[in-house]
Design an enzyme around this catalytic site. Structure first.
Site, PDB file in Angstrom:
ATOM      1  N   ASP A   1     -17.023  15.031 -21.284  1.00 23.93           N
ATOM      2  CA  ASP A   1     -18.049  14.328 -22.058  1.00 23.93           C
ATOM      3  C   ASP A   1     -18.420  15.097 -23.328  1.00 23.93           C
ATOM      4  O   ASP A   1     -18.356  16.333 -23.337  1.00 23.93           O
ATOM      5  CB  ASP A   1     -19.326  14.151 -21.214  1.00 23.93           C
ATOM      6  CG  ASP A   1     -19.178  13.043 -20.189  1.00 23.93           C
ATOM      7  OD1 ASP A   1     -18.283  12.195 -20.355  1.00 23.93           O
ATOM      8  OD2 ASP A   1     -19.954  13.032 -19.218  1.00 23.93           O
TER       9      ASP A   1
ATOM     10  N   TYR B   1     -17.333  23.513 -12.342  1.00 27.65           N
ATOM     11  CA  TYR B   1     -18.362  23.356 -13.384  1.00 27.65           C
ATOM     12  C   TYR B   1     -19.582  24.230 -13.114  1.00 27.65           C
ATOM     13  O   TYR B   1     -19.916  24.506 -11.953  1.00 27.65           O
ATOM     14  CB  TYR B   1     -18.869  21.906 -13.422  1.00 27.65           C
ATOM     15  CG  TYR B   1     -17.848  20.865 -13.764  1.00 27.65           C
ATOM     16  CD1 TYR B   1     -17.663  20.457 -15.089  1.00 27.65           C
ATOM     17  CD2 TYR B   1     -17.068  20.264 -12.777  1.00 27.65           C
ATOM     18  CE1 TYR B   1     -16.729  19.488 -15.415  1.00 27.65           C
ATOM     19  CE2 TYR B   1     -16.121  19.287 -13.103  1.00 27.65           C
ATOM     20  CZ  TYR B   1     -15.959  18.908 -14.413  1.00 27.65           C
ATOM     21  OH  TYR B   1     -15.026  17.949 -14.735  1.00 27.65           O
TER      22      TYR B   1
ATOM     23  N   ASP C   1     -27.392  11.690 -18.330  1.00 31.11           N
ATOM     24  CA  ASP C   1     -27.399  13.028 -18.927  1.00 31.11           C
ATOM     25  C   ASP C   1     -28.404  13.049 -20.083  1.00 31.11           C
ATOM     26  O   ASP C   1     -29.070  12.042 -20.365  1.00 31.11           O
ATOM     27  CB  ASP C   1     -25.993  13.466 -19.374  1.00 31.11           C
ATOM     28  CG  ASP C   1     -25.402  12.612 -20.485  1.00 31.11           C
ATOM     29  OD1 ASP C   1     -26.162  11.891 -21.167  1.00 31.11           O
ATOM     30  OD2 ASP C   1     -24.169  12.663 -20.685  1.00 31.11           O
TER      31      ASP C   1
ATOM     32  N   ARG D   1     -22.691  14.172 -13.707  1.00 30.23           N
ATOM     33  CA  ARG D   1     -23.969  13.503 -14.033  1.00 30.23           C
ATOM     34  C   ARG D   1     -24.329  12.465 -12.974  1.00 30.23           C
ATOM     35  O   ARG D   1     -25.506  12.177 -12.753  1.00 30.23           O
ATOM     36  CB  ARG D   1     -23.957  12.910 -15.434  1.00 30.23           C
ATOM     37  CG  ARG D   1     -22.819  12.031 -15.789  1.00 30.23           C
ATOM     38  CD  ARG D   1     -22.682  11.954 -17.320  1.00 30.23           C
ATOM     39  NE  ARG D   1     -21.403  11.394 -17.706  1.00 30.23           N
ATOM     40  CZ  ARG D   1     -21.245  10.198 -18.242  1.00 30.23           C
ATOM     41  NH1 ARG D   1     -22.294   9.425 -18.454  1.00 30.23           N
ATOM     42  NH2 ARG D   1     -20.071   9.764 -18.581  1.00 30.23           N
TER      43      ARG D   1
END
Length: 301
Positions: A45, A73, A87, A188
């Site tokens: 993203d 992550y 997000d 997210r």
């Protein structure tokens, strides 16, 4: 007359900056490497930073197989607010006081989102619904549902819980988390679902991808660094890092080059893609076992 430099052949591990789409990074790399043949394995993203694997020239043939590997992550989840995009890029749709949420409740919520789970991707995502990208439908105000799909979250850990106050004065909690998951998992969406489970809403405020398969953040370079010195991982090295290695003799290498399907050793059955090398260490092909034979996925040597 000077000859045009040959574009490098291999993988480039980029530390993507925030605010760039994956396509922006590919466009930049086309300029740096002076070739149109650049692609990426798995998108990241715009808000997110970290590992984005690019293939240059023949290495683009590896990308589809690399996109399916496990990802890791580091992120920050804000409990107490929902947003349109799940997000920090999207506008806030609801706020709730999250200061009373206990660590035990957080841990219980995270346990429900760990393992093999069914996840509904974010509406503002690149998933296609009847041929149209989900984010396009969402931006046009359409009402639609995205079906849940199976993903694997092999690890979901909270490192820190911080009290904070949102811009609108709402007491919120910021969780610093690490996630190891299968391809296609939306971090997210984990933030959204954790917030929903705790009854206060949640969204992702920061995300950094630290690993894609075997390629880690410590070997990634920023676009500025790559502009100064283009660091390319040769195809053979990239394949060795990502796939099981099968070394064949000269005769088998010749047969493989001539399109003959070789008998595949039992040890590679069900192993997924396997990298085949000749005695000199030349990377010949990516193959997969199919009815005991080596079916070529991509040919290199």
């Amino acid at each position: 007359m000077s000859s045009k430099p040959t574009p490098p052949d291999g993988l480039v591990i980029v530390d993507k900056p925030s605010g760039f789409t994956s396509h922006d990074v590919v466009a930049k790399m086309r300029g740096i490497a002076r070739t149109r043949r650049v692609g990426h394995a798995g998108t990241l993203d715009p808000m997110a930073t970290g590992v984005l694997v690019l293939g240059v020239e023949r290495a683009t043939k590896l990308l589809g197989h690399l996109a399916l590997t496990e990802k890791e992550y580091l992120g920050t989840i804000r409990l107490g607010q929902n947003t349109v995009t799940d997000d920090a890029e999207g506008e806030i749709t609801s706020s709730a006081d999250a200061s009373k949420v206990t660590r035990d409740a957080i841990d219980a919520g995270i346990a429900k989102l760990t393992g093999e789970i069914m996840q509904v991707p974010s509406k503002v995502s690149a998933i296609k619904i009847d041929g149209v990208r989900s984010y396009k439908r969402a931006r046009e105000g359409e009402e639609f549902e995205i079906p849940a799909r199976p993903v694997t979250v092999s690890s979901f850990a909270v490192y820190d819980v911080r009290d904070a106050v949102a811009e609108d004065g709402t007491p919120v909690l910021d969780l610093v988390v690490s996630v190891v998951c299968s391809s296609g998992t939306y971090i997210r969406a984990l933030a959204r679902d954790l917030g929903a489970d705790l009854g206060v809403g949640g969204h992702l405020t920061a995300l950094r991808r630290t690993r894609v398969g075997p390629y880690k953040i410590d070997s990634a370079k920023t676009l500025d660094q790559l502009q100064t010195e283009l660091t390319v991982m040769p195809i053979a090295e990239a394949a060795t890092a990502a796939f099981p290695r099968w070394k064949v003799d000269t005769k088998r290498a010749r047969l493989l080059r001539n399109g003959v399907r070789l008998e595949m050793p039992d040890e590679y059955a069900g192993a997924g893609p396997v990298a085949v090398f000749d005695p000199e260490g030349t990377f010949l092909a990516l193959v997969e076992a199919h009815k005991g034979k080596a079916k070529s996925l991509a040919v290199f040597g």
